[in-house]
Design a protein around this motif. Sequence first.
Motif, PDB file in Angstrom:
ATOM      1  N   MET A  84     -15.556  -2.374  -9.714  1.00 38.70           N
ATOM      2  CA  MET A  84     -17.005  -2.153  -9.627  1.00 38.70           C
ATOM      3  C   MET A  84     -17.546  -1.271 -10.762  1.00 38.70           C
ATOM      4  N   GLY A  85     -16.973  -1.456 -11.942  1.00 40.36           N
ATOM      5  CA  GLY A  85     -17.468  -0.747 -13.115  1.00 40.36           C
ATOM      6  C   GLY A  85     -16.884   0.631 -13.343  1.00 40.36           C
ATOM      7  N   ALA A  86     -15.864   1.002 -12.600  1.00 40.65           N
ATOM      8  CA  ALA A  86     -15.226   2.307 -12.799  1.00 40.65           C
ATOM      9  C   ALA A  86     -14.594   2.339 -14.185  1.00 40.65           C
ATOM     10  N   PRO A  87     -14.808   3.411 -14.940  1.00 39.76           N
ATOM     11  CA  PRO A  87     -14.184   3.488 -16.261  1.00 39.76           C
ATOM     12  C   PRO A  87     -12.663   3.567 -16.122  1.00 39.76           C
ATOM     13  N   LYS A  88     -11.959   2.728 -16.880  1.00 46.53           N
ATOM     14  CA  LYS A  88     -10.500   2.668 -16.780  1.00 46.53           C
ATOM     15  C   LYS A  88      -9.859   3.848 -17.501  1.00 46.53           C
ATOM     16  N   LYS A  89      -8.764   4.304 -16.962  1.00 47.87           N
ATOM     17  CA  LYS A  89      -8.007   5.424 -17.532  1.00 47.87           C
ATOM     18  C   LYS A  89      -7.611   5.085 -18.968  1.00 47.87           C
ATOM     19  N   GLY A  90      -7.941   6.002 -19.881  1.00 48.27           N
ATOM     20  CA  GLY A  90      -7.542   5.858 -21.274  1.00 48.27           C
ATOM     21  C   GLY A  90      -8.341   4.860 -22.088  1.00 48.27           C
ATOM     22  N   ALA A  92     -11.384   4.134 -24.127  1.00 51.83           N
ATOM     23  CA  ALA A  92     -12.454   4.865 -24.818  1.00 51.83           C
ATOM     24  C   ALA A  92     -13.804   4.178 -24.666  1.00 51.83           C
ATOM     25  N   ALA A  93     -13.831   2.847 -24.723  1.00 56.17           N
ATOM     26  CA  ALA A  93     -15.094   2.113 -24.614  1.00 56.17           C
ATOM     27  C   ALA A  93     -15.736   2.321 -23.243  1.00 56.17           C
ATOM     28  N   ASP A  94     -14.935   2.392 -22.206  1.00 54.14           N
ATOM     29  CA  ASP A  94     -15.472   2.622 -20.851  1.00 54.14           C
ATOM     30  C   ASP A  94     -16.008   4.042 -20.704  1.00 54.14           C
ATOM     31  N   TRP A  95     -15.345   5.005 -21.297  1.00 49.62           N
ATOM     32  CA  TRP A  95     -15.694   6.402 -21.109  1.00 49.62           C
ATOM     33  C   TRP A  95     -16.789   6.907 -22.050  1.00 49.62           C
ATOM     34  N   LYS A  96     -16.959   6.279 -23.237  1.00 51.87           N
ATOM     35  CA  LYS A  96     -17.894   6.780 -24.241  1.00 51.87           C
ATOM     36  C   LYS A  96     -19.311   6.991 -23.703  1.00 51.87           C
ATOM     37  N   PRO A  97     -19.930   5.985 -23.057  1.00 50.51           N
ATOM     38  CA  PRO A  97     -21.304   6.219 -22.579  1.00 50.51           C
ATOM     39  C   PRO A  97     -21.396   7.348 -21.544  1.00 50.51           C
ATOM     40  N   ARG A  98     -20.371   7.537 -20.794  1.00 52.24           N
ATOM     41  CA  ARG A  98     -20.363   8.605 -19.793  1.00 52.24           C
ATOM     42  C   ARG A  98     -20.202   9.971 -20.466  1.00 52.24           C
ATOM     43  N   LEU A  99     -19.260  10.042 -21.392  1.00 53.21           N
ATOM     44  CA  LEU A  99     -19.011  11.306 -22.089  1.00 53.21           C
ATOM     45  C   LEU A  99     -20.176  11.695 -22.994  1.00 53.21           C
ATOM     46  N   ASP A 100     -20.926  10.695 -23.469  1.00 45.86           N
ATOM     47  CA  ASP A 100     -22.111  10.991 -24.284  1.00 45.86           C
ATOM     48  C   ASP A 100     -23.166  11.767 -23.482  1.00 45.86           C
ATOM     49  N   GLN A 101     -23.134  11.648 -22.157  1.00 43.79           N
ATOM     50  CA  GLN A 101     -24.067  12.382 -21.305  1.00 43.79           C
ATOM     51  C   GLN A 101     -23.625  13.842 -21.116  1.00 43.79           C
ATOM     52  N   GLY A 102     -22.407  14.141 -21.519  1.00 43.91           N
ATOM     53  CA  GLY A 102     -21.879  15.493 -21.389  1.00 43.91           C
ATOM     54  C   GLY A 102     -20.913  15.595 -20.221  1.00 43.91           C
ATOM     55  N   MET A 103     -19.916  16.456 -20.386  1.00 42.92           N
ATOM     56  CA  MET A 103     -18.889  16.623 -19.351  1.00 42.92           C
ATOM     57  C   MET A 103     -19.486  17.169 -18.058  1.00 42.92           C
ATOM     58  N   GLU A 104     -20.517  17.993 -18.169  1.00 42.62           N
ATOM     59  CA  GLU A 104     -21.144  18.539 -16.969  1.00 42.62           C
ATOM     60  C   GLU A 104     -21.698  17.418 -16.081  1.00 42.62           C
ATOM     61  N   ALA A 134      -8.516  15.705 -13.054  1.00 43.68           N
ATOM     62  CA  ALA A 134      -8.343  14.251 -12.966  1.00 43.68           C
ATOM     63  C   ALA A 134      -9.161  13.547 -14.047  1.00 43.68           C
ATOM     64  N   ILE A 135     -10.380  14.021 -14.279  1.00 42.86           N
ATOM     65  CA  ILE A 135     -11.215  13.446 -15.342  1.00 42.86           C
ATOM     66  C   ILE A 135     -10.527  13.657 -16.685  1.00 42.86           C
ATOM     67  N   ASP A 136     -10.072  14.879 -16.941  1.00 41.67           N
ATOM     68  CA  ASP A 136      -9.371  15.164 -18.200  1.00 41.67           C
ATOM     69  C   ASP A 136      -8.167  14.254 -18.383  1.00 41.67           C
ATOM     70  N   TYR A 137      -7.437  14.011 -17.306  1.00 43.94           N
ATOM     71  CA  TYR A 137      -6.274  13.132 -17.351  1.00 43.94           C
ATOM     72  C   TYR A 137      -6.697  11.698 -17.699  1.00 43.94           C
ATOM     73  N   MET A 138      -7.780  11.232 -17.082  1.00 42.64           N
ATOM     74  CA  MET A 138      -8.240   9.855 -17.331  1.00 42.64           C
ATOM     75  C   MET A 138      -8.770   9.641 -18.731  1.00 42.64           C
ATOM     76  N   ILE A 139      -9.370  10.684 -19.335  1.00 40.17           N
ATOM     77  CA  ILE A 139      -9.968  10.499 -20.666  1.00 40.17           C
ATOM     78  C   ILE A 139      -9.003  10.861 -21.781  1.00 40.17           C
ATOM     79  N   LYS A 140      -7.822  11.358 -21.408  1.00 38.70           N
ATOM     80  CA  LYS A 140      -6.836  11.715 -22.418  1.00 38.70           C
ATOM     81  C   LYS A 140      -6.512  10.491 -23.273  1.00 38.70           C
ATOM     82  N   GLY A 141      -6.581  10.659 -24.580  1.00 35.94           N
ATOM     83  CA  GLY A 141      -6.258   9.567 -25.490  1.00 35.94           C
ATOM     84  C   GLY A 141      -7.433   8.670 -25.815  1.00 35.94           C
ATOM     85  N   THR A 142      -8.642   9.003 -25.309  1.00 33.30           N
ATOM     86  CA  THR A 142      -9.793   8.150 -25.618  1.00 33.30           C
ATOM     87  C   THR A 142     -10.469   8.608 -26.885  1.00 33.30           C
TER      88      THR A 142
END
Length: 142
Positions: A84-90, A92-104, A134-142
């Motif tokens: 359902m659109g959950a960003p996949k672990k590792g 980068a393309a899935d996580w970029k738009p989310r991380l662009d909003q800031g870690m907070e 858990a978030i840090d673990y999922m974005i590691k390597g992105t």
Amino acid sequence: MRVMNSFFVKSVLGTVSMFFALGLSAASVQDNMSREAIAERIEPIGENYVAGESAAAEESSSGPRSGEQVYNTYCTACHTSGVMGAPKKGNAADWKPRLDQGMETVLKHAMEGFNAMPPMGTCSDCSKEEIQAAIDYMIKGT
């Protein structure tokens, strides 16, 4: 009176014959009625387990869980395949738009829930630090 006596005798004889038929003696029946025998018969044969409950109690006594532990226990079902659109672990393309909003914001969405994700994923007993790990673990390597 004879009818009552006759009934009583038949009842006693029926009970005695049942003991012999089942190979029971009065002593064995009495042994089975001891407190220890009763306690053994009604002793629980197992324990109830609620997913995450026992593990959470053990883990909380040894400190916070690592991001990998939280991910593998609570997050992997959705974040491995992108349910359902959950960003996949590792990824980068899935996580970029989310991380662009800031870690907070990412942490706030993880804690409060966002879109199809329930609050704190499925980890109702995770701390804010464990969710962040858990978030840090999922974005590691992105």
